[in-house]
Design a protein around this motif. Structure first.
Motif, short mmCIF file in Angstrom:
data_model
loop_
_atom_site.label_atom_id
_atom_site.label_comp_id
_atom_site.label_asym_id
_atom_site.label_seq_id
_atom_site.Cartn_x
_atom_site.Cartn_y
_atom_site.Cartn_z
N VAL A 239 -1.32 -16.63 -2.06
CA VAL A 239 -1.19 -15.99 -0.75
C VAL A 239 -0.98 -14.49 -0.91
O VAL A 239 -1.56 -13.67 -0.18
CB VAL A 239 -0.04 -16.64 0.05
N ALA A 240 -0.16 -14.09 -1.89
CA ALA A 240 0.07 -12.66 -2.13
C ALA A 240 -1.24 -11.97 -2.48
O ALA A 240 -1.53 -10.86 -2.01
CB ALA A 240 1.09 -12.49 -3.24
N GLN A 241 -2.06 -12.61 -3.30
CA GLN A 241 -3.34 -11.99 -3.69
C GLN A 241 -4.23 -11.80 -2.47
O GLN A 241 -4.85 -10.74 -2.29
CB GLN A 241 -4.05 -12.87 -4.72
N VAL A 242 -4.32 -12.82 -1.61
CA VAL A 242 -5.18 -12.71 -0.43
C VAL A 242 -4.70 -11.59 0.50
O VAL A 242 -5.51 -10.82 1.03
CB VAL A 242 -5.24 -14.05 0.31
N ILE A 243 -3.39 -11.49 0.68
CA ILE A 243 -2.86 -10.43 1.54
C ILE A 243 -3.21 -9.06 0.97
O ILE A 243 -3.65 -8.15 1.70
CB ILE A 243 -1.34 -10.58 1.69
N ALA A 244 -3.07 -8.89 -0.33
CA ALA A 244 -3.37 -7.60 -0.96
C ALA A 244 -4.85 -7.27 -0.87
O ALA A 244 -5.22 -6.09 -0.86
CB ALA A 244 -2.93 -7.62 -2.41
N GLU A 245 -5.70 -8.29 -0.79
CA GLU A 245 -7.15 -8.07 -0.74
C GLU A 245 -7.69 -8.00 0.67
O GLU A 245 -8.90 -7.86 0.88
CB GLU A 245 -7.87 -9.17 -1.54
N HIS A 246 -6.81 -8.12 1.67
CA HIS A 246 -7.23 -8.00 3.07
C HIS A 246 -7.91 -6.65 3.26
O HIS A 246 -7.35 -5.61 2.94
CB HIS A 246 -6.00 -8.12 3.97
N PRO A 247 -9.14 -6.63 3.78
CA PRO A 247 -9.88 -5.36 3.88
C PRO A 247 -9.33 -4.44 4.97
O PRO A 247 -8.71 -4.92 5.92
CB PRO A 247 -11.29 -5.81 4.21
#
Length: 498
Positions: A490-498
């Motif tokens: 989840v942390a990775q997805v949040i950081a990769e949010h465009p």
């Protein structure tokens, strides 16, 4: 104070996993032990919740824990509203974390909404002798106890994920959190809070909901749909008081037999198929294809993983189907009826030869994701109460408040390319396996509400409720290795949010 930077470094995924694992072991696990020990039952199961104070206890503890973390810019508030009669609504935790990277010019800043709940299901029976609903215990990397997996961990994992991103100096979008305490009662207080907080929620572009399940503990699973639900009490009354069964049976119709007749209008007892066409929905071809893919990964574990009892000649009880694809579709896109409670029946040890005056069943009707819940609740009431046999007094009272006869399910929107890529990468990086897609048989009323309020938002619905985790039942557990990996994903997805 602003921490927005023009360029942010890439996320170090190995460091992310390592630090989040340490946070789980040192900080989240002790907090969850304390949480499990509090019987913070949802209002449906504890009408005196405000007087008992258990919900307030877990809310305050979670708020204090969140505010103790190193999350730059965090603003947290326990929001409390009253209903129209002046009674207190169950509280929510609302938090905000400003963006730490440049916002797009000329448009509203994208916001990620993180959701969870802190209220719990009741105790239930059948716990192992060494376990209990309010006695947390770690055994074989599983944290046992009511509510840890469903889903008291959510606020702790959400805050830890944000903290881990910021610790690396990696930019993230604006983040808000909404942690409610009425989910297990149908979230009947939540719409009032969504209205009150609408301006503060902002332009939600991604919802992260950590209240769902997983097909196994070997990969990241994205929830593609949730069923709706109608619950309520069906009651049949035939006489004013119990009378000798030798005198009355054959003259007074059994309230249980009348109840069976009424339920026959709803369900084919031989197959379990629900009869009203209005309760069914066409299954989208894409969801059938995803069910086939999930079944190919999970195989017979779809049904063999359930705690079957021994039946005839010591062989296990048989499922309704042994086809994994059909089993997945049955539990995600087809309506089903369960009787989850009964009243009017004395315990067997004290059951004399008396014809009972009334019988009552608690019904739980799961609906396909696209069937309107309130409309189904109204139709169910009409069907069950119409022309009662023998002119018996038959009533069906839906749970919840007026206008909340049922909860509508949810069918996820298509994934934007960035989110699909990010989820696949997160699954490969943190689990070493591809992303899985699976529908869930449970209900999260918030998802339908948010889909209506933010129709353009992407939805990341996932969770730790994998095989045998048994939310709502005995021996509920949180699979700790999966929870650690899920938090990192989840942390990775949040950081990769465009």
């Amino acid at each position: 104070m602003s921490h927005v930077t023009d360029r942010a470094p890439a996320l170090d995924l190995q460091r992310l996993s390592r630090e989040l694992s340490l946070t789980w072991d040192a900080d989240i696990l002790p907090a969850l032990r304390d949480y499990i020990a509090v019987p913070a039952k949802s209002p449906m199961f504890d009408p005196q919740w405000a007087e008992h104070g258990h919900i307030d206890t877990v809310v305050q503890r979670a708020a204090v824990w969140a505010e103790s973390r190193r999350v730059s810019g965090l603003k947290l508030e326990v929001v409390r509203l009253n209903d129209a009669a002046g009674r207190p609504r169950t509280p929510v935790i609302f938090f905000e974390v400003p963006a730490t990277r440049p916002e797009p010019a000329g448009s509203a800043a994208p916001t990620v909404l993180m959701y969870g709940h802190l209220d719990k299901q009741p105790e239930f029976t059948g716990w192992r002798n060494d376990l209990g609903p309010w006695t947390p215990k770690v055994d074989d990397d599983k944290l046992y106890g009511r509510g840890g997996a469903d889903d008291g961990y959510a606020i702790y994992a959400s805050i830890a994920a944000i903290e881990a991103i910021q610790a690396q100096g990696v930019g993230h979008p604006r983040l808000v959190g909404l942690i409610e305490t009425c989910e297990e009662s149908g979230s009947h207080d939540l719409p009032a809070y969504l209205d009150a907080l609408r301006d503060r929620l902002g332009e939600v572009s991604l919802v992260v909901c950590l209240d769902s399940g997983a097909g196994n503990y070997e990969q990241l699973w994205l929830t593609t749909s949730l069923r709706g639900n109608v619950t309520g009490t069906l009651r049949v009354e035939v006489i004013e008081e119990g009378v000798h069964s030798g005198e009355a049976s054959g003259v007074v119709p059994s309230s249980f037999r009348v109840l069976r007749q009424v339920l026959d209008r709803l369900e084919d007892s031989a197959t379990g198929r629900l009869l009203p066409a209005s309760l069914h929905a066409e299954i989208p071809p894409g969801r059938i294809a995803q069910a086939r893919a999930a079944a190919g990964r999970l195989g017979d574990a779809v049904w063999k993983g359930l705690p079957w009892s021994c039946g005839l000649d010591g062989n296990p009880v048989l499922p309704t189907t042994t086809d994994p694809v059909e089993a997945l579709l049955n539990r995600t896109w087809r309506p089903t009826l369960s009787v989850t409670g009964a009243e009017g029946f004395p315990a067997i040890a004290s059951a004399g030869n008396v014809l009972r005056p009334w019988s009552a069943f608690k019904l739980s009707l799961r609906l396909p994701p696209t069937v309107d819940g309130p409309a189904a609740g109204r139709e169910l009431k009409r069907l069950l109460e119409l022309d009662p046999p023998y002119n018996a007094r038959v009533t069906f009272v839906p749970d919840g408040r007026a206008g909340a006869e049922g909860a509508t399910g949810w069918d996820a929107p298509g994934l934007q390319p960035w989110l699909e890529r990010s989820l696949e990468s997160a699954s490969q990086n943190h689990f070493g396996a591809p992303l899985g897609y699976i529908g869930q048989g449970g209900t999260i009323p918030l998802m339908n509400l948010l889909a209506q309020g933010f129709p353009k938002a992407q939805m990341l619905v996932c969770g730790v409720l994998g095989p045998k985790s048994n939310a709502h039942g005995p021996n509920e557990f949180l699979h700790l290795p999966y929870a650690r990996r899920l938090t990192a994903a989840v942390a990775q997805v949040i950081a990769e949010h465009p």
